[in-house]
Scaffold this active site. Sequence first.
Site, PDB file in Angstrom:
ATOM      1  N   ALA A   1     -43.792   6.342  75.870  1.00  0.00           N
ATOM      2  CA  ALA A   1     -42.650   6.591  76.730  1.00  0.00           C
ATOM      3  C   ALA A   1     -41.984   5.294  77.155  1.00  0.00           C
ATOM      4  O   ALA A   1     -40.949   5.300  77.805  1.00  0.00           O
ATOM      5  CB  ALA A   1     -43.085   7.384  77.955  1.00  0.00           C
TER       6      ALA A   1
ATOM      7  N   ASN B   1     -52.117   6.603  77.314  1.00  0.00           N
ATOM      8  CA  ASN B   1     -51.434   5.675  78.205  1.00  0.00           C
ATOM      9  C   ASN B   1     -50.690   6.410  79.315  1.00  0.00           C
ATOM     10  O   ASN B   1     -51.099   6.385  80.467  1.00  0.00           O
ATOM     11  CB  ASN B   1     -50.477   4.807  77.383  1.00  0.00           C
ATOM     12  CG  ASN B   1     -49.920   3.650  78.190  1.00  0.00           C
ATOM     13  OD1 ASN B   1     -49.944   3.659  79.406  1.00  0.00           O
ATOM     14  ND2 ASN B   1     -49.433   2.645  77.502  1.00  0.00           N
ATOM     15  N   ASP B   2     -49.636   7.110  78.932  1.00  0.00           N
ATOM     16  CA  ASP B   2     -48.803   7.732  79.961  1.00  0.00           C
ATOM     17  C   ASP B   2     -49.553   8.795  80.763  1.00  0.00           C
ATOM     18  O   ASP B   2     -49.269   8.999  81.939  1.00  0.00           O
ATOM     19  CB  ASP B   2     -47.557   8.340  79.314  1.00  0.00           C
ATOM     20  CG  ASP B   2     -46.725   7.269  78.618  1.00  0.00           C
ATOM     21  OD1 ASP B   2     -46.586   6.179  79.189  1.00  0.00           O
ATOM     22  OD2 ASP B   2     -46.240   7.522  77.503  1.00  0.00           O
ATOM     23  N   VAL B   3     -50.531   9.465  80.133  1.00  0.00           N
ATOM     24  CA  VAL B   3     -51.231  10.546  80.834  1.00  0.00           C
ATOM     25  C   VAL B   3     -52.216  10.026  81.875  1.00  0.00           C
ATOM     26  O   VAL B   3     -52.800  10.802  82.619  1.00  0.00           O
ATOM     27  CB  VAL B   3     -51.970  11.492  79.852  1.00  0.00           C
ATOM     28  CG1 VAL B   3     -50.977  12.178  78.940  1.00  0.00           C
ATOM     29  CG2 VAL B   3     -53.022  10.751  79.058  1.00  0.00           C
ATOM     30  N   VAL B   4     -52.423   8.699  81.916  1.00  0.00           N
ATOM     31  CA  VAL B   4     -53.278   8.136  82.951  1.00  0.00           C
ATOM     32  C   VAL B   4     -52.518   7.135  83.816  1.00  0.00           C
ATOM     33  O   VAL B   4     -53.098   6.379  84.579  1.00  0.00           O
ATOM     34  CB  VAL B   4     -54.524   7.432  82.353  1.00  0.00           C
ATOM     35  CG1 VAL B   4     -55.449   8.456  81.732  1.00  0.00           C
ATOM     36  CG2 VAL B   4     -54.137   6.386  81.335  1.00  0.00           C
TER      37      VAL B   4
END
Lengths: 107, 461
Positions: free
Chosen positions: B428, B387-390
């Site tokens: 996050a 999620n957060d890494v994209v």
Amino acid sequence: MDSIAQLFTDAATYRLLTIVILSIFLGIEVISRVPSVLHTPLMSGANAIHGVVIIGAIIVMGEAASDDYLALTLGFLAVILGTLNVVGGFVVTDRMLEMFDKKKKRK
Amino acid sequence: MLLPLIYLIGSITFILGLKMLSHPDSARKGNLVAAFGMTLAIVGTIFLYRDHSGNSLGNYPWIFAGLVIGSIVGTLAAKKVQMTAMPEMVSLFNGMGGACAMLISIVEYHHNPNPSMGMLVVIVLGMLIGTVSFSGSIIAWGKLNGRIKDRTIPAGQAINFLLFAGILTMAVLLVFSISSAPFLFYGILALAALYGILFVMPIGGADMPVVISLLNSFTGVAAAFGGFLYDNPVMLTGGILVGSAGTILTILMCKAMNRSLKNVLIGSFGGQKTGGSVGGSKEQGSYKEISLNDTAVLMAYASKVMIIPGYGLAVAQAQHACHELEKVLEDKGVEVSYGIHPVAGRMPGHMNVLLAEADVPYDKLKEMEEANDQMAQTTVVLIIGANDVVNPAAKEDPASPIYGMPILEVEKAEHVIVNKRSMKPGYAGIENDLFFKPKTSMLFGDAKKVLQDLVSELKQV
């Protein structure tokens, strides 16, 4: 009780401080360039290395008088925990790295 | 003179081991080298150690019993643990080391009723740092395996400051022998334990690797104080090496996420939802769902598919199903690769280890830069539990807490399919605009089940 002045005139203090300073720089040098893939295994390996605290636990245990139950109990516990840190740490790291090995061969 | 020589060899193996661990080709050997040095140092200590009056160690049955119990339990735990739970395990072992340092200090405190000032400083500091590392690691362990939830403590920073001040005051009273009451020593112990708990409690799960790495270097320092105490060079070098290398590693990890250490520790990442306003205030539009069947067709006729795994893959234990999907697609002539973000999962390298377990070939794993270069030629990007890494907010929204973090630029690909269990934000706690983009389709469900169903659908296409 000695004073602070005494502490800083002791040759042994300086010998140890020299090791400390050199080790700090060595630690920084040794791993300043490491691919992010290896962050976790490296952390895990370092984790196993600080298990060297086990040596302190062995000394505590070995020097405990046979009627000093506090030292015996805590020392025994410390030996177990320290061993867990060392053995568990190295085995886990090896398991992680074993997988890197496998895919290397297949490449 | 044999023991000092053994300790010297031990120190050298630690240095070599760490050095070799930082290169992929020699890493495994490096671990073994360090393990060999450790064994040598332990055996040497048991049989060759002499105290100031030349006596050798006693209580051998106890020592060996402890070593045997620790070895058996440690090996079993390390062998049995699931690949996904590796980070927790490291944290737990780290805590054991911290506790060991703490216990040593307690015993030595009782052994030396009239310690010199230097000795007292070393004992108190070793106990203090060991305790913080112990309690902090246990909390980190609990948080990673979900037993302990993220919790913001009201006025947490003020409380931590008070605790710190309290510890400092008691330490000064004790060390300068203004008072030598044992309750001071145990007071420091109690406050240190509390400090460790409160220190880790509010830090978000996404930052946990950084915290574990930091606690790891704490334990190293605690071990080094043991080296001071016993005038033992191998404890000193081993401990300090890990202390400094661990600190550098912590900073490297922060850099990989483009965040400062201070930012992580004071932390607005997991605790306060500063990102909430980003999603809430803006018009998000709607997302569209895609069926399994459509996904299968889309992928079967793609020329290039990139799979982006995240923690969701690890939780669902879907790495084998993922490899299965890759094989089916390759049979159909589709080129498959994996885009690995450096901090995907709960620890850097987490995804590599996980996929390697499922026998995914090494050359299929692309690091972020390479993956981003290939993105424009990619037909379908399949995001599994990441999620957060994209999250494009890292590039577009300066108000976002992850702004500035390098991400996998999936929007450059033709189609983006996101597999998630629900629309809940990632670890996050930040909304992800990606899900609402016209290119994006959502494929809801447990990663393992979805991948298995996808494989059987693909076989029929």
